[in-house]
Design a protein around this motif. Sequence first.
Motif, mmCIF file in Angstrom:
data_model
loop_
_atom_site.group_PDB
_atom_site.id
_atom_site.type_symbol
_atom_site.label_atom_id
_atom_site.label_comp_id
_atom_site.label_asym_id
_atom_site.label_seq_id
_atom_site.Cartn_x
_atom_site.Cartn_y
_atom_site.Cartn_z
ATOM 1 N N ALA A 27 0.812 -1.214 0.000
ATOM 2 C CA ALA A 27 0.000 0.000 0.000
ATOM 3 C C ALA A 27 0.850 1.271 0.000
ATOM 4 O O ALA A 27 0.375 2.339 -0.412
ATOM 5 N N CYS A 28 2.092 1.151 0.441
ATOM 6 C CA CYS A 28 2.989 2.325 0.458
ATOM 7 C C CYS A 28 3.480 2.667 -0.942
ATOM 8 O O CYS A 28 3.966 3.780 -1.175
ATOM 9 N N GLY A 29 3.362 1.753 -1.874
ATOM 10 C CA GLY A 29 3.787 1.991 -3.247
ATOM 11 C C GLY A 29 5.209 1.524 -3.486
ATOM 12 O O GLY A 29 6.011 1.383 -2.557
ATOM 13 N N THR A 115 -2.588 1.233 11.172
ATOM 14 C CA THR A 115 -3.703 0.356 10.799
ATOM 15 C C THR A 115 -4.197 0.609 9.373
ATOM 16 O O THR A 115 -4.984 -0.180 8.846
ATOM 17 N N LEU A 116 -3.763 1.717 8.773
ATOM 18 C CA LEU A 116 -4.180 2.028 7.405
ATOM 19 C C LEU A 116 -3.139 2.911 6.745
ATOM 20 O O LEU A 116 -2.659 3.864 7.361
ATOM 21 N N THR A 149 -0.928 -5.781 12.790
ATOM 22 C CA THR A 149 -1.215 -6.800 11.778
ATOM 23 C C THR A 149 -2.699 -7.059 11.591
ATOM 24 O O THR A 149 -3.127 -7.471 10.506
ATOM 25 N N THR A 150 -3.503 -6.803 12.628
ATOM 26 C CA THR A 150 -4.939 -7.035 12.481
ATOM 27 C C THR A 150 -5.594 -6.027 11.543
ATOM 28 O O THR A 150 -6.730 -6.214 11.120
ATOM 29 N N GLY A 151 -4.878 -4.965 11.189
ATOM 30 C CA GLY A 151 -5.430 -3.950 10.302
ATOM 31 C C GLY A 151 -5.264 -4.265 8.833
ATOM 32 O O GLY A 151 -5.813 -3.561 7.976
ATOM 33 N N PHE A 152 -4.507 -5.320 8.515
ATOM 34 C CA PHE A 152 -4.207 -5.633 7.122
ATOM 35 C C PHE A 152 -4.406 -7.124 6.865
ATOM 36 O O PHE A 152 -4.056 -7.957 7.700
ATOM 37 N N ASP A 153 -4.961 -7.446 5.709
ATOM 38 C CA ASP A 153 -5.079 -8.845 5.313
ATOM 39 C C ASP A 153 -3.687 -9.423 5.077
ATOM 40 O O ASP A 153 -2.756 -8.707 4.695
ATOM 41 N N ALA A 154 -3.557 -10.706 5.289
ATOM 42 C CA ALA A 154 -2.271 -11.366 5.055
ATOM 43 C C ALA A 154 -2.038 -11.540 3.559
ATOM 44 O O ALA A 154 -2.945 -11.922 2.805
ATOM 45 N N ALA A 155 -0.827 -11.247 3.124
ATOM 46 C CA ALA A 155 -0.456 -11.518 1.737
ATOM 47 C C ALA A 155 -0.393 -13.030 1.535
ATOM 48 O O ALA A 155 -0.159 -13.788 2.484
#
Length: 310
Positions: A27-29, A115-116, A149-155
Amino acid sequence: MASLVIAEHDNVSIKGATLNTVTAAVACGGDVHVLVAGHNAGAAAQAAAQIACVSKVIHADAEGLAHGLAENVAAQVLAIAGNYTHILFPATAAGKNVAPRVAAKLDVAQLSDVTLVVSADTFERPIYAGNAIATVQSKDSVKVLTVRTTGFDAAAASGGSASVETTAATADSGKSAFKGSEIAKNDRPELTAAKIIVSGGRALGSAEKFAEVITPLADKLGAAMGASRAAVDAGYAPNDWQVGQTGKIVAPQLYVACGISGAIQHLAGMKDSKVIVAINKDPEAPIFSVADYGLEADLFAAVPELQSAL
């Protein structure tokens, strides 16, 4: 430029928290690289190369990196930090130990518990025990983040085909040494990675009641076991079961809270769970405010009845 994820691993496999952190890095690019710093950790490096969206794995191997000592891992990160705009750590005990050292040495502000990712320089993080969300913009040339980690789905752990590049390991700092560890063996899922968690509170009254009431339900559901801080402080459950602001942050598919009133510190650790079931005989208990399903009942009658019905 690219983002660097500091992998959490056991020198053989990659831990789940790393997968969530990779998603934040995406998400950071830019490209996503993963640093695997360990000893005889070739298998972990190969596992990291299989993670989706990772373009390169950097493998540093030395005896001083075997146990993830913060001084040595931080030095390893700093040795390659100049190549990156973002350096991301999981917000675990290990990540929180290393990240501040890296940020201090780089003379930048650490962004904690992200978280985002709003954009490459703007992030959200919880404050006041999760009662408010702060949007933070960083003008630092290098952003050092710990990722909740709970803020992002696992790759995806497979499907990637990153190259593995070996880098020279930094010298042992000599400032700390690994003396030993006592690891509790548990057949249950790890609390922070479990899909189902059954937690108990102070209302259980004793460690014996905790085992008598909560354990059978957890066994039936194949769940991890958790506890409120009050239950842990009273000696009803071990420290590593504590869920909350000062314990572990969890977000399972199902969270069953038995005899937990729902103090704000506990809610901060579990309110992102997909489905929350609360069992409490107090109709005014704060836990009901976040519960998807609430049962106003005596847990000593309701929990065994639920367990027998499953």
